[in-house]
Enzyme design. Structure first.
Site, short mmCIF file in Angstrom:
data_model
loop_
_atom_site.label_atom_id
_atom_site.label_comp_id
_atom_site.label_asym_id
_atom_site.label_seq_id
_atom_site.Cartn_x
_atom_site.Cartn_y
_atom_site.Cartn_z
N HIS A 1 38.66 42.30 48.86
CA HIS A 1 38.58 43.68 48.38
C HIS A 1 37.11 44.09 48.29
O HIS A 1 36.23 43.32 48.70
CB HIS A 1 39.30 43.80 47.03
CG HIS A 1 38.89 42.78 46.02
ND1 HIS A 1 37.62 42.71 45.51
CD2 HIS A 1 39.57 41.74 45.45
CE1 HIS A 1 37.53 41.72 44.65
NE2 HIS A 1 38.70 41.09 44.60
N GLY B 1 35.07 44.13 46.01
CA GLY B 1 34.21 43.18 45.29
C GLY B 1 33.66 42.13 46.26
O GLY B 1 32.45 41.86 46.30
N HIS B 2 34.56 41.54 47.06
CA HIS B 2 34.12 40.57 48.07
C HIS B 2 33.16 41.23 49.07
O HIS B 2 32.17 40.62 49.48
CB HIS B 2 35.32 40.02 48.85
CG HIS B 2 36.29 39.24 48.03
ND1 HIS B 2 37.56 39.69 47.73
CD2 HIS B 2 36.20 38.01 47.45
CE1 HIS B 2 38.19 38.79 47.01
NE2 HIS B 2 37.40 37.77 46.81
N GLN C 1 42.98 23.86 42.55
CA GLN C 1 42.48 24.58 41.38
C GLN C 1 43.59 25.37 40.67
O GLN C 1 43.31 26.09 39.71
CB GLN C 1 41.31 25.49 41.76
CG GLN C 1 41.66 26.73 42.56
CD GLN C 1 40.41 27.51 42.96
OE1 GLN C 1 39.65 27.09 43.81
NE2 GLN C 1 40.19 28.65 42.33
N GLY D 1 30.71 36.15 42.58
CA GLY D 1 30.85 37.34 41.75
C GLY D 1 30.78 37.00 40.26
O GLY D 1 31.27 35.95 39.82
O1 PAF Z 1 36.52 32.52 43.02
C1 PAF Z 1 37.30 32.08 43.90
O2 PAF Z 1 37.89 32.83 44.66
C2 PAF Z 1 37.56 30.60 44.01
O3 PAF Z 1 37.60 29.99 42.76
C3 PAF Z 1 36.55 29.86 44.93
C4 PAF Z 1 35.13 29.94 44.39
C5 PAF Z 1 36.61 30.49 46.31
C6 PAF Z 1 36.92 28.39 45.06
O4 PAF Z 1 38.19 28.22 45.60
#
Ligand code: PAF
Length: 284
Positions: A33, A35-36, A60, A153
């Site tokens: 989006h 932000g990215h 994660q 971010g």
């Molecule tokens: O912020 C994220 O989207 C994730 O935690 C990251 C840094 C890409 C690691 O998978």
């Protein structure tokens, strides 16, 4: 150019390094989006070459979280990257990153574990093991891409602080560039998880930024007692908001604060229905 294999990325990186080019990395889980896009633009401006990784990192996610339903929009992500002059979109499969086997078991993987003091609070409290998964994958991405700069971010401020700590403690030769939160006109911080919000839930979601902006304005008027600042939040909360945390922490060490100062960052997490949202603000 989309690459799915680590060896293909390595080859390209080798070429670039030979030519003495600087490399920027934006690690993402996709569903890109604005932000990215702001991180990408910063990298393209600063670095000779830019790599965006798109990988929904299974290690994660905690059991019961949204791993399966996390939005996966690789074609659209790639389009945005092409339009933004990204050189490589690295989109590996879980198998490419972790090999065969039980990727959710510690027995099959060397993990990078951040300090307990940084993960025993805020998101780490309810998302046990989350930051181990983040640090592990980010480390792997750093080793694969070997960037000079990596862009993160401030929306995920605890993550950013933990990654900075990891880079310092492990002498990783990469400069971390923090990038400001991008918000909708309503104040809502952009997040891939906003896609989960139904229209009426979006209205409730605005409370997070309202609470944070109001706390900052009270601080600017001279209120520094964090209990008093905390109280100001309650006017914005309804039975539809399930407050997980609202905490005042040091911007660099994440130490809890009873008196706010310019180095204090305020962190909030709220569940609206089954959508969990986070946001934060620096009081300076
Ligand atoms: O912020 C994220 O989207 C994730 O935690 C990251 C840094 C890409 C690691 O998978």
């Amino acid at each position: 150019m989309i690459l799915h294999k680590i060896t293909e990325v390595r080859e390209k990186i080798k070429e670039w390094k030979k030519e003495g080019l600087t490399i920027g990395l934006i690690p993402t889980m996709g569903a890109l989006h604005a932000g990215h896009k702001s991180l990408i633009d910063k990298s393209v401006e600063k670095c000779d070459r830019t790599v965006v990784s798109v990988f929904v990192n299974p290690i994660q996610f905690c059991p019961g979280e949204d791993l399966d339903k996390y939005p996966r929009t690789l074609d659209k992500d790639n389009e945005l990257c092409e339009q933004s002059n990204v050189d490589i979109v690295f989109a590996p499969t879980p198998k490419e990153m972790y090999g065969e086997g039980h990727i959710l078991s510690n027995d099959f993987l060397t993990y990078v574990i951040p300090p307990y003091f940084y993960v025993n609070k805020l998101c780490g409290k309810s998302r046990v093991g989350h930051f181990d998964g983040v640090c592990t994958v980010v480390n792997k991405l750093f080793n694969i891409v070997q960037p000079d700069f990596a862009f993160f971010g401030e929306k995920d401020a605890q993550q950013l602080i933990i990654i900075k700590k990891m880079v310092k403690d492990l002498n990783i030769p990469i400069e971390i560039i923090p990038c400001p939160i991008v918000r909708e006109p309503s104040g809502l911080a952009l997040s891939s998880r906003n896609k989960y919000l139904k229209e009426e839930q979006k209205e409730y979601a605005v409370a997070l930024s309202k609470i944070l902006f109001n706390i900052k304005s009270c601080y600017k008027k001279g209120i520094t007692d964090t209990n008093a600042l905390l109280e100001t939040a309650y006017t914005y909360l309804t039975p539809n908001h399930n407050l997980e945390y609202l905490e005042f922490c040091d911007e660099n060490t994440l130490e809890g604060k009873s008196t706010a100062d310019d180095n204090t960052r305020v962190f909030i997490a709220v569940k609206i229905g089954d959508v969990r949202l986070i946001d934060n603000i620096l009081l300076k």
